[in-house]
Design a protein around this motif. Sequence first.
Motif, short mmCIF file in Angstrom:
data_model
loop_
_atom_site.label_atom_id
_atom_site.label_comp_id
_atom_site.label_asym_id
_atom_site.label_seq_id
_atom_site.Cartn_x
_atom_site.Cartn_y
_atom_site.Cartn_z
N SER A 2 47.78 -52.64 -1.58
CA SER A 2 46.82 -53.74 -1.44
C SER A 2 46.34 -54.19 -2.81
N ILE A 3 45.72 -55.36 -2.82
CA ILE A 3 45.13 -55.87 -4.06
C ILE A 3 43.74 -55.27 -4.16
N LEU A 4 43.49 -54.62 -5.26
CA LEU A 4 42.20 -53.93 -5.43
C LEU A 4 41.22 -54.79 -6.22
N GLU A 5 39.94 -54.52 -6.05
CA GLU A 5 38.92 -55.22 -6.85
C GLU A 5 38.86 -54.58 -8.23
N ILE A 6 38.76 -55.42 -9.26
CA ILE A 6 38.68 -54.90 -10.63
C ILE A 6 37.22 -54.80 -11.03
N ARG A 7 36.84 -53.65 -11.59
CA ARG A 7 35.46 -53.45 -12.08
C ARG A 7 35.38 -54.02 -13.50
N VAL A 8 34.28 -54.69 -13.80
CA VAL A 8 34.12 -55.31 -15.12
C VAL A 8 33.01 -54.64 -15.90
N LEU A 9 32.99 -54.97 -17.21
CA LEU A 9 32.03 -54.39 -18.16
C LEU A 9 30.61 -54.44 -17.58
N GLY A 10 29.98 -53.28 -17.64
CA GLY A 10 28.63 -53.14 -17.06
C GLY A 10 28.65 -52.14 -15.93
N ASP A 11 29.81 -52.01 -15.28
CA ASP A 11 29.96 -51.00 -14.24
C ASP A 11 30.11 -49.63 -14.93
N PRO A 12 29.21 -48.70 -14.62
CA PRO A 12 29.24 -47.40 -15.32
C PRO A 12 30.57 -46.65 -15.19
N VAL A 13 31.34 -46.98 -14.13
CA VAL A 13 32.62 -46.26 -13.93
C VAL A 13 33.55 -46.41 -15.14
N LEU A 14 33.40 -47.55 -15.85
CA LEU A 14 34.28 -47.80 -17.01
C LEU A 14 33.94 -46.92 -18.21
N ARG A 15 32.80 -46.28 -18.13
CA ARG A 15 32.36 -45.43 -19.25
C ARG A 15 32.41 -43.93 -18.91
N GLU A 16 32.93 -43.61 -17.72
CA GLU A 16 32.96 -42.20 -17.31
C GLU A 16 34.27 -41.53 -17.69
N GLU A 17 34.21 -40.24 -17.95
CA GLU A 17 35.41 -39.43 -18.18
C GLU A 17 36.11 -39.29 -16.81
N THR A 18 37.44 -39.33 -16.79
CA THR A 18 38.17 -39.18 -15.53
C THR A 18 38.49 -37.71 -15.28
N ARG A 19 38.84 -37.41 -14.01
CA ARG A 19 39.16 -36.04 -13.59
C ARG A 19 40.67 -35.83 -13.62
N LEU A 20 41.08 -34.64 -14.08
CA LEU A 20 42.51 -34.32 -14.05
C LEU A 20 43.00 -34.38 -12.60
N VAL A 21 44.20 -34.89 -12.42
CA VAL A 21 44.84 -34.92 -11.09
C VAL A 21 45.50 -33.56 -10.87
N ASP A 22 45.10 -32.86 -9.80
CA ASP A 22 45.67 -31.53 -9.55
C ASP A 22 46.88 -31.60 -8.64
N ASP A 23 46.82 -32.43 -7.61
CA ASP A 23 48.03 -32.55 -6.80
C ASP A 23 48.27 -34.01 -6.41
N ILE A 24 49.56 -34.30 -6.34
CA ILE A 24 50.00 -35.69 -6.13
C ILE A 24 50.17 -35.92 -4.63
N THR A 25 49.18 -36.58 -4.07
CA THR A 25 49.15 -36.82 -2.61
C THR A 25 49.72 -38.21 -2.29
N ASP A 26 49.93 -38.41 -1.02
CA ASP A 26 50.39 -39.75 -0.59
C ASP A 26 49.34 -40.79 -0.92
N GLU A 27 48.06 -40.39 -0.85
CA GLU A 27 46.99 -41.35 -1.16
C GLU A 27 47.06 -41.76 -2.63
N LEU A 28 47.40 -40.79 -3.49
CA LEU A 28 47.52 -41.12 -4.93
C LEU A 28 48.70 -42.05 -5.15
N ARG A 29 49.79 -41.79 -4.42
CA ARG A 29 50.97 -42.67 -4.55
C ARG A 29 50.63 -44.09 -4.11
#
Length: 186
Positions: A2-29
């Motif tokens: 699907s087409i996802l919504e893009i977060r723009v500057l000001g959304d705190p998510v853009l400034r957060e550290e990401t989490r290591l991916v431990d297992d590759i699920t169908d949802e991740l694919r």
Amino acid sequence: MSILEIRVLGDPVLREETRLVDDITDELRTLASSMFETMYLARGIGLAAPQVGRGERLAVIDVEGRRFTLINPEIVESGGGTAKAEEGCLSIPDVYGDVVRPKTVRVRATGLDGQQYEVEADGLLARCFQHEIDHLHGKLFIDYLSVLKRRSALTKWGKEKDKYPNFIRRLPTDPAATHEHPDEEL
Ligand code: K2U
Ligand code: ZN
């Protein structure tokens, strides 16, 4: 997919550290393929998970047909001197600035098949790798600008940001909105 919504500057998510991916699920694919679809519609050459509001350490890239799904990517080597080039960001629309980065990088990442791989790059691909991996650590290209250039970029953004309530950038998916010519009424 699907087409996802893009977060723009000001959304705190853009400034957060990401989490290591431990297992590759169908949802991740599914997320990865939706990120590719969203990136293409946005006319980008890269897209990182925080830009679609997700905290996984995942990014996608397609530079001149060379496609990469980057799971837990890291830059293991960089060099070749530095190069300055203008950058933009799908999360900071209509704002551009010159960024100095190493010319070449060696990137280690895991693919959707679960296999780790390494790739060496120069040129635009090297720059894109660096831009996307920065996103996964809460870093944006405007962080590299001089004080004055960043100030003018943020002033420009100040005039743009009202177009994106709740820091959400929706991409036009309606054919008419994309100036394509929908089939004429038969
Ligand atoms: O991560 C993103 O926001 C997509 C970026 C990736 C990028 C920026 C600068 C330099 C290389 C990659 C871009 O907005 S994608 C738009 C674009 C298209 C062609 C060339 C450069 C940038
Ligand atoms: Zn970006």
